[in-house]
Design a protein around this motif. Structure first.
Motif: not given
Lengths: 280, 267
Positions: B221-227
């Motif tokens: 989920a964090m990756e999906c939010r461009c983290y």
């Protein structure tokens, strides 16, 4: 360009455990999703619908074929952040996608990662929370919210990145009916008012019925594709791949078999009631 | 009930102590601890104590809450007191069996207890008036220069804030698993210590499995939010020093100076 997402002969297989065949999850999927549309992707467990969703913002990369988001090839690593900022994802478990301790901080997480200036983050957070109707909870702790509210916060977190498309990967599956209502109303409003493309992955028929287009998947392939009125009435075919039809359609089917002259595509409860009245 | 436990209790408020920048407060606590350890005798201790009393007054935190914070370390305080009392050489006052209590011993024990008590109270005041998020934020900014030495400051702060975020979630989950196991006839309340510890295994195993699953999903989920790590990140809340921060910092520095001078003269 009218397509926001396009897949070309997309295949994907999950790596196999030792001594087993790799599990093919997607098998030659060609799909175009138009800008501003509301598409529901239906399928029973293991049909490949979640795998397809994960390809839409490069969480998974194609094993074969191509995925284009807004014209960008998702397998190009340099474009990764661009792709992900255009297509936002909302997952199933609201608890496992909220990062921060305070609602507003969580909504700000995406824009912070994109390096948006502080003043603009504030603006985006405020308008995103307003768009999902959660502005009153700005300073609340996420664990005190209900499931539907948490999911709306997660949607706000995606909206704050100003995406052109939101993919909801079974985002209503863990919610009670009230929470589902909240989330669905929110995404429908976003689709209507802001023109954000919505891809709703689900196995609930009544959710699919409110979409503009329904894509049915089975065994990693797209088996049906069209407006809900044409797809959701094909009771035998849907049942054959482990799906149900909406209760209204089932009722109308039954009535028809008993010789009543009713249309099959009166999907909403009101329409269905009106159709039955007319037949009587 | 289990749901409301947090690490380091935070009492929300709107006092000067709450409004200060978290970085200021962390520096203040460091100054305070240095002053405390430099204090020598009644006058310098008195000065530090005055500082603590004033800070407590300003923060609006009830003194009872501070005293309550001492409970877990009561044993250590008593232990230190007794050791200092019995083993400080000097002018003997009372003597029995192998022990001798000296004048210096009594003073030493008194100051030791005072030092420990005030140390705990001061640091508790920090966590009582600063939310965990603000504290993490403050620490991250303060430690930022360490990035040059390749210390992963941002990552550590992120780990800490995610840990804080998931404490209530995991506590709730523990509650649920306990109820589920009890419904299957598990017994957590009887038996000796060993048996009870063993009874915890059926709670810990599912808890760990679910925690790993959560971590995995959260990472996606964090990756999906461009983290993508700390580089190029901006912040919703940027910490800014205000006039009051400089004012209070100067005050604390002055007290530290005063304590150093007093201690130099053995007061």
């Amino acid at each position: 360009m009218t397509d926001i997402i396009r897949t070309e002969n997309l295949t994907f297989a999950y790596p196999a455990d030792e001594g087993q065949q790799p599990h093919t999850a997607l098998d030659g999927v060609d799909l175009t999703i138009e800008r501003g549309s509301f598409v529901a992707v239906l399928g029973h467990n293991g049909s490949g619908k979640s795998t397809l969703a994960k390809h839409m913002n490069a969480v998974l990369l194609p094993g074969g074929g191509k995925v284009y988001v807004d014209g960008m090839d998702t397998s190009n690593e340099d474009l990764l952040l661009e792709v992900r900022s255009r297509v936002g994802m909302v997952f199933q478990n609201p608890d496992n996608q909220i990062v921060a301790n305070v609602v507003e901080e969580d909504v700000a997480f995406g824009p912070e990662n994109l390096g948006v200036p502080t003043a603009e983050i504030r603006q985006r957070v405020d308008s995103a929370l307003k768009a999902v109707g959660m502005e009153a909870f700005m300073l609340h702790a996420p664990h005190h919210l209900s499931g539907g509210q948490k999911q709306r916060v997660a949607i706000a977190g995606v909206i704050a990145m100003e995406p052109q498309c939101i993919v909801l990967d079974e985002s209503t599956a863990m919610l009670d009916p009230l929470g589902r209502r909240e989330v669905l109303d929110t995404v429908r409003r976003l689709n209507r008012e802001k023109g954000i493309t919505i891809v709703l992955i689900t196995h609930h028929m009544d959710e699919a019925a409110m979409a503009g287009r329904v894509v049915v998947m089975d065994n990693g392939k797209v088996v049906m594709d069209g407006p809900p009125r044409e797809i959701l009435v094909r009771m035998e075919e849907l049942r054959a791949i482990g799906l149900d039809v909406p209760h209204t359609v089932e009722l109308l089917h039954g009535l028809r078999e008993d010789g009543f002259d009713v249309p099959l595509d009166a999907m909403s409860i009101q329409e269905c009631a009106a159709a039955i009245c007319e037949a009587l | 009930m289990l749901k409301d436990i947090t690490l380091g209790q935070f009492f929300p408020g709107n006092t000067l102590a709450h409004k200060l920048d978290p970085r200021t407060k962390i520096i203040l606590v460091v100054l305070y601890i240095v002053a405390l350890f430099c204090a020598r005798f009644f006058v310098s201790y008195g000065l530090v104590a005055l500082l603590l009393v004033m800070s407590v007054k300003v923060s609006g935190v009830h003194p009872k809450a501070l005293v309550k914070g001492l409970k877990p370390i009561l044993f250590i305080i008593c232990f230190t007191a007794v050791l200092n009392l019995l083993y400080t050489p000097g002018e003997a006052l009372v003597s029995f069996w192998v022990f001798t209590i000296t004048r210096e011993g009594i003073l030493q024990a008194f100051f030791m207890v005072l030092r420990l008590t005030m140390l705990i109270m001061g640091t508790f005041l920090l966590t009582y008036t600063t939310s965990p998020i603000a504290l993490t934020d403050g620490l991250e900014t303060l430690l930022n220069p360490l990035k040059k030495l390749h210390v992963p400051v941002h990552e550590l702060a992120m780990i800490m804030s995610i840990a804080l975020r998931f404490i209530p979630t995991l506590i709730e989950e523990t509650d649920k698993i306990m109820s589920a196991q009890k419904a299957r006839g598990a017994d957590f309340e009887s038996g000796n210590l060993f048996q009870r510890a063993k009874a915890l295994v059926p709670i810990l195993v599912p808890l760990f499995i679910s925690a790993f699953r959560r971590a995995d999903e959260l990472a996606v989920a964090m990756e999906c939010r461009c983290y993508h790590g700390g580089g190029g990140r901006t912040k919703l809340h940027v910490l800014r020093y205000a006039a009051r921060d400089y004012f209070v910092l100067t005050g604390f520095a002055a007290v530290l100076g005063g304590v150093l001078v007093l201690a130099h003269f053995g007061l």
